[in-house]
Design a protein around this motif. Structure first.
Motif, PDB file in Angstrom:
ATOM      1  N   THR A 130       0.832  -1.209   0.000  1.00  0.00           N
ATOM      2  CA  THR A 130       0.000   0.000   0.000  1.00  0.00           C
ATOM      3  C   THR A 130       0.865   1.256   0.000  1.00  0.00           C
ATOM      4  OG1 THR A 130      -1.781  -1.140   1.176  1.00  0.00           O
ATOM      5  CG2 THR A 130      -1.785   1.271   1.258  1.00  0.00           C
ATOM      6  N   ALA A 131       1.910   1.251   0.827  1.00  0.00           N
ATOM      7  CA  ALA A 131       2.818   2.406   0.890  1.00  0.00           C
ATOM      8  C   ALA A 131       3.472   2.658  -0.465  1.00  0.00           C
ATOM      9  CB  ALA A 131       3.879   2.177   1.961  1.00  0.00           C
ATOM     10  N   ASP A 132       3.842   1.579  -1.164  1.00  0.00           N
ATOM     11  CA  ASP A 132       4.456   1.731  -2.483  1.00  0.00           C
ATOM     12  C   ASP A 132       3.462   2.275  -3.507  1.00  0.00           C
ATOM     13  OD1 ASP A 132       6.883   0.910  -1.566  1.00  0.00           O
ATOM     14  OD2 ASP A 132       6.900  -1.029  -2.590  1.00  0.00           O
ATOM     15  N   TYR A 133       2.210   1.826  -3.426  1.00  0.00           N
ATOM     16  CA  TYR A 133       1.194   2.376  -4.327  1.00  0.00           C
ATOM     17  C   TYR A 133       1.006   3.875  -4.079  1.00  0.00           C
ATOM     18  CZ  TYR A 133      -0.249  -2.150  -6.221  1.00  0.00           C
ATOM     19  OH  TYR A 133      -0.275  -3.365  -6.885  1.00  0.00           O
ATOM     20  N   MET A 134       1.065   4.275  -2.829  1.00  0.00           N
ATOM     21  CA  MET A 134       0.969   5.703  -2.508  1.00  0.00           C
ATOM     22  C   MET A 134       2.131   6.470  -3.137  1.00  0.00           C
ATOM     23  SD  MET A 134      -0.229   5.298   1.472  1.00  0.00           S
ATOM     24  CE  MET A 134      -0.246   7.045   1.884  1.00  0.00           C
ATOM     25  N   GLY A 135       3.311   5.847  -3.110  1.00  0.00           N
ATOM     26  CA  GLY A 135       4.475   6.457  -3.748  1.00  0.00           C
ATOM     27  C   GLY A 135       4.304   6.595  -5.249  1.00  0.00           C
ATOM     28  N   MET A 136       3.654   5.611  -5.870  1.00  0.00           N
ATOM     29  CA  MET A 136       3.390   5.672  -7.312  1.00  0.00           C
ATOM     30  C   MET A 136       2.508   6.870  -7.645  1.00  0.00           C
ATOM     31  SD  MET A 136       2.739   1.670  -8.238  1.00  0.00           S
ATOM     32  CE  MET A 136       3.577   0.437  -7.254  1.00  0.00           C
ATOM     33  N   LEU A 137       1.513   7.127  -6.792  1.00  0.00           N
ATOM     34  CA  LEU A 137       0.640   8.283  -7.005  1.00  0.00           C
ATOM     35  C   LEU A 137       1.430   9.588  -6.873  1.00  0.00           C
ATOM     36  CD1 LEU A 137      -2.556   7.141  -5.055  1.00  0.00           C
ATOM     37  CD2 LEU A 137      -2.117   7.010  -7.518  1.00  0.00           C
ATOM     38  N   ALA A 138       2.405   9.606  -5.975  1.00  0.00           N
ATOM     39  CA  ALA A 138       3.251  10.794  -5.816  1.00  0.00           C
ATOM     40  C   ALA A 138       4.033  11.076  -7.100  1.00  0.00           C
ATOM     41  CB  ALA A 138       4.201  10.606  -4.636  1.00  0.00           C
TER      42      ALA A 138
ATOM     43  N   VAL B 235       3.071  10.542 -10.078  1.00  0.00           N
ATOM     44  CA  VAL B 235       2.149  11.128 -11.059  1.00  0.00           C
ATOM     45  C   VAL B 235       2.028  12.632 -10.820  1.00  0.00           C
ATOM     46  CG1 VAL B 235      -0.191  11.114 -11.991  1.00  0.00           C
ATOM     47  CG2 VAL B 235       0.889   8.960 -11.311  1.00  0.00           C
ATOM     48  N   MET B 236       1.949  13.042  -9.581  1.00  0.00           N
ATOM     49  CA  MET B 236       1.898  14.471  -9.263  1.00  0.00           C
ATOM     50  C   MET B 236       3.146  15.178  -9.788  1.00  0.00           C
ATOM     51  SD  MET B 236       0.417  14.178  -5.364  1.00  0.00           S
ATOM     52  CE  MET B 236       0.394  15.937  -5.075  1.00  0.00           C
ATOM     53  N   ASN B 237       4.308  14.576  -9.583  1.00  0.00           N
ATOM     54  CA  ASN B 237       5.554  15.166 -10.074  1.00  0.00           C
ATOM     55  C   ASN B 237       5.581  15.226 -11.603  1.00  0.00           C
ATOM     56  OD1 ASN B 237       6.728  15.656  -7.567  1.00  0.00           O
ATOM     57  ND2 ASN B 237       7.702  13.642  -7.465  1.00  0.00           N
ATOM     58  N   ALA B 238       5.084  14.167 -12.238  1.00  0.00           N
ATOM     59  CA  ALA B 238       5.069  14.121 -13.704  1.00  0.00           C
ATOM     60  C   ALA B 238       4.192  15.227 -14.281  1.00  0.00           C
ATOM     61  CB  ALA B 238       4.582  12.753 -14.178  1.00  0.00           C
ATOM     62  N   LEU B 239       3.034  15.449 -13.670  1.00  0.00           N
ATOM     63  CA  LEU B 239       2.127  16.495 -14.148  1.00  0.00           C
ATOM     64  C   LEU B 239       2.737  17.880 -13.956  1.00  0.00           C
ATOM     65  CD1 LEU B 239      -1.298  15.097 -12.872  1.00  0.00           C
ATOM     66  CD2 LEU B 239      -0.437  15.082 -15.227  1.00  0.00           C
ATOM     67  N   ALA B 240       3.461  18.060 -12.846  1.00  0.00           N
ATOM     68  CA  ALA B 240       4.131  19.346 -12.602  1.00  0.00           C
ATOM     69  C   ALA B 240       5.203  19.593 -13.657  1.00  0.00           C
ATOM     70  CB  ALA B 240       4.745  19.364 -11.205  1.00  0.00           C
ATOM     71  N   LEU B 241       5.976  18.556 -13.989  1.00  0.00           N
ATOM     72  CA  LEU B 241       7.017  18.695 -15.005  1.00  0.00           C
ATOM     73  C   LEU B 241       6.396  18.951 -16.376  1.00  0.00           C
ATOM     74  CD1 LEU B 241       9.974  18.630 -15.811  1.00  0.00           C
ATOM     75  CD2 LEU B 241       9.808  16.134 -16.012  1.00  0.00           C
TER      76      LEU B 241
ATOM     77  N   ARG C  81       3.962  14.246 -23.123  1.00  0.00           N
ATOM     78  CA  ARG C  81       2.888  13.329 -22.750  1.00  0.00           C
ATOM     79  C   ARG C  81       3.274  12.619 -21.464  1.00  0.00           C
ATOM     80  NH1 ARG C  81       1.168  15.861 -26.359  1.00  0.00           N
ATOM     81  NH2 ARG C  81      -0.025  15.203 -28.197  1.00  0.00           N
ATOM     82  N   VAL C  82       2.329  12.495 -20.547  1.00  0.00           N
ATOM     83  CA  VAL C  82       2.546  11.687 -19.342  1.00  0.00           C
ATOM     84  C   VAL C  82       1.906  10.329 -19.572  1.00  0.00           C
ATOM     85  CG1 VAL C  82       2.040  11.424 -16.882  1.00  0.00           C
ATOM     86  CG2 VAL C  82       2.602  13.694 -17.799  1.00  0.00           C
TER      87      VAL C  82
ATOM     88  N   ILE D 119       6.901  11.420 -20.319  1.00  0.00           N
ATOM     89  CA  ILE D 119       7.190  11.338 -18.879  1.00  0.00           C
ATOM     90  C   ILE D 119       6.511  10.086 -18.337  1.00  0.00           C
ATOM     91  CG2 ILE D 119       7.107  12.538 -16.674  1.00  0.00           C
ATOM     92  CD1 ILE D 119       6.529  15.134 -18.346  1.00  0.00           C
ATOM     93  N   PHE D 120       7.314   9.145 -17.874  1.00  0.00           N
ATOM     94  CA  PHE D 120       6.786   7.891 -17.334  1.00  0.00           C
ATOM     95  C   PHE D 120       6.546   8.044 -15.832  1.00  0.00           C
ATOM     96  CE2 PHE D 120       9.506   6.172 -20.898  1.00  0.00           C
ATOM     97  CZ  PHE D 120       8.438   5.846 -21.729  1.00  0.00           C
ATOM     98  N   ALA D 121       5.309   7.800 -15.413  1.00  0.00           N
ATOM     99  CA  ALA D 121       4.947   7.929 -14.002  1.00  0.00           C
ATOM    100  C   ALA D 121       4.308   6.639 -13.506  1.00  0.00           C
ATOM    101  CB  ALA D 121       3.988   9.106 -13.808  1.00  0.00           C
ATOM    102  N   GLY D 122       4.186   6.533 -12.188  1.00  0.00           N
ATOM    103  CA  GLY D 122       3.561   5.345 -11.608  1.00  0.00           C
ATOM    104  C   GLY D 122       4.514   4.183 -11.427  1.00  0.00           C
ATOM    105  N   GLY D 123       5.814   4.441 -11.542  1.00  0.00           N
ATOM    106  CA  GLY D 123       6.782   3.348 -11.389  1.00  0.00           C
ATOM    107  C   GLY D 123       6.545   2.240 -12.392  1.00  0.00           C
ATOM    108  N   THR D 124       6.785   1.010 -11.965  1.00  0.00           N
ATOM    109  CA  THR D 124       6.523  -0.141 -12.843  1.00  0.00           C
ATOM    110  C   THR D 124       5.061  -0.559 -12.774  1.00  0.00           C
ATOM    111  OG1 THR D 124       6.998  -1.782 -11.115  1.00  0.00           O
ATOM    112  CG2 THR D 124       8.869  -1.028 -12.467  1.00  0.00           C
ATOM    113  N   GLY D 125       4.327   0.033 -11.822  1.00  0.00           N
ATOM    114  CA  GLY D 125       2.942  -0.385 -11.595  1.00  0.00           C
ATOM    115  C   GLY D 125       2.835  -1.489 -10.567  1.00  0.00           C
ATOM    116  N   ASN D 126       3.982  -1.913 -10.049  1.00  0.00           N
ATOM    117  CA  ASN D 126       4.023  -2.994  -9.058  1.00  0.00           C
ATOM    118  C   ASN D 126       4.757  -2.535  -7.811  1.00  0.00           C
ATOM    119  OD1 ASN D 126       2.976  -5.329 -10.765  1.00  0.00           O
ATOM    120  ND2 ASN D 126       4.683  -4.591 -12.011  1.00  0.00           N
TER     121      ASN D 126
END
Length: 239
Positions: free
Chosen positions: A72-80, A82-88, A100-101, A130-137
């Motif tokens: 769960t903590a890692d999934y929260m990090g993946m969402l973080a 995405v926020m950085n990717a949108l800012a960039l 494109r993100v 811009i690749f976001a969300g890590g590997t998705g895992n």
């Protein structure tokens, strides 16, 4: 004008790099600086993909994550990330640089899902991807994401942008001023000496796919261009 040394690169940005000197959150001046540097290399005809971390917002293995299961903590990090990717992306498009993100976790209202062929097509059209969300895992770092995406899109090099060091050292240069900076290292040396450039999964993936890594400082304006042009800055890992 000298031609760029690389045609297609993956730029790995840690969350800390986006936080600038404040150490947390998103620093608008840092976003502007990075966007400017990426724009510089796009005008040279270089295809740029970016992998962003999320440590400036949330880190799954941090003290604040205690009491939350690791997945769960890692999934929260993946969402973080995405926020950085949108800012960039916002910073790039403010300069007129198309981007494109793509996320490994679907959220179609804000970004495209990661599709390898579509990503490559964007790059061919000189769009920054811009690749976001890590590997998705869970349990995989964004360093591993950078290695994986670089292999998938057939990038020639991974550019690891740092905001605290200008290369790889034998020890933490902040704590140990006598630490030696390396100009070149092999993948095996990174793994054997545990130098902490990237985790072992990412290092092994780069080694197996023969993807060189260049570690350099993002804080000096124009450094991305220097690396892309083949200038000898930072530390080169490969071989």
């Amino acid at each position: 004008m000298t031609k760029p040394h690389y045609k297609r690169v993956v730029l790995k940005l840690s969350g800390e790099a986006l936080a600038g000197t404040q150490g947390f959150g998103i620093d608008s001046k840092m976003i502007e600086s990075i966007a400017n540097q990426i724009g510089e290399v796009i005008t040279l005809g270089v295809e740029v993909a970016v992998v962003v971390g999320g440590g400036n917002i949330w880190r799954g293995v941090s003290e604040s994550a205690k009491g939350i299961d690791r997945a769960t903590a890692d999934y929260m990090g993946m969402l973080a990330t995405v926020m950085n990717a949108l800012a960039l992306q916002a910073g790039l498009e403010k300069l007129g640089v198309e981007s494109r993100v793509q996320t490994s976790i679907e959220m179609r209202q804000v970004a495209e899902p990661y599709i390898r062929r579509r990503a490559i097509r964007h790059l061919e059209k000189r769009r920054v991807v811009i690749f976001a969300g890590g590997t998705g895992n869970p349990f995989f770092s964004t360093d591993t994401t950078a290695a994986l995406r670089a292999a998938e899109i057939e990038a020639e090099v991974i550019l690891m942008a740092k905001n605290k060091v200008d290369g790889v050292y034998s020890a933490d240069p902040v704590l140990h001023p006598e630490a030696t900076k390396y100009d070149h290292l092999s993948y095996i040396e990174i793994l054997q000496q545990g130098l902490g450039v990237m985790d072992s999964t990412a290092s092994t993936l780069c080694m197996e796919n023969n993807i060189p890594i260049i570690v350099f400082s993002i804080l000096e304006e124009g450094n991305i261009k220097k690396v892309v042009m083949g200038d000898q800055i930072g530390t080169v890992i490969g071989g």
